[in-house]
Design a protein around this motif. Structure first.
Motif: not given
Length: 202
Positions: A171-181
């Motif tokens: 992943p890109a640097a700093g990519a730490n997002g979490l989600a449901l879909f």
């Protein structure tokens, strides 16, 4: 945790390749007969920062991406879903708003997948961008997942380890997002806990 097709091309330095978590493999009796199941060894639990864990209430997931109010790139996620009317549902990890690694279940085919075609740096070799999937039967109409996310890897244990998937990602640097879909309708999130993991070394 590597692949001979692209193992010498991965965009990493100092080390080449990653080790999966050590696992305990057991013989489990199921309605289809005996099956091998896997789980991370018990010692992995000592890394959990339970004081900082986030727990979500059961809820129906509106179609689309539902961002979680917590982020993290070294976490354990424990989730249980019911398909509801959704054609596909699941989680997105290591996201930054435009890219993420997607762990999804397709109800029509009954298959669970890790989709890393939009996971960050996937263009370094033509064999890397992939959707890897495995058949998974719902148990009492539900899908139970345990994910271990560790900056550049995702390990998925479904239905208490009756099915597993493991992939490297970049992943890109700093990519730490979490989600449901949810897609094609509303799936139901029965439970979700996100637990940060402490470093095991260094």
């Amino acid at each position: 945790m590597n692949n001979w097709d692209y193992g010498q091309s991965t965009p990493s330095s100092t080390w080449r390749g990653t080790m999966a978590l050590p696992r305990e493999v057991t013989l489990t009796q199921t309605s289809q007969g005996p099956r091998l199941s896997q789980k991370a060894v018990q010692q992995v639990d000592t890394l959990k920062n339970t004081a900082a864990a986030y727990t979500a209430s059961a809820t129906d997931l509106a179609p689309g991406t539902n961002n979680l109010p917590i982020t993290g790139d070294v976490v354990q996620l424990d989730a249980e879903f019911s398909p509801g009317t959704a054609s596909a549902f699941g989680l997105k990890v290591l996201g930054n708003g435009t890219e993420a690694t997607r762990i999804g279940y397709t109800t029509a085919s009954g298959r669970l997948s890790i989709d890393r075609t939009n996971s960050g740096n996937e263009g370094f070799h033509p064999a890397f961008a992939s959707v890897d999937d495995v058949p998974v039967q719902l148990i009492n109409g539900k899908l139970t997942l345990r994910l271990y996310v560790d900056r550049a890897s995702v390990e998925v244990f479904a239905q208490d380890g009756l099915a597993t998937l493991t992939d490297q990602v970049f992943p890109a640097a700093g990519a730490n997002g979490l989600a449901l879909f949810s897609e094609g309708g509303a799936a139901r999130l029965e439970s979700l806990t996100v637990t940060p993991l402490n470093k095991a070394m260094w």
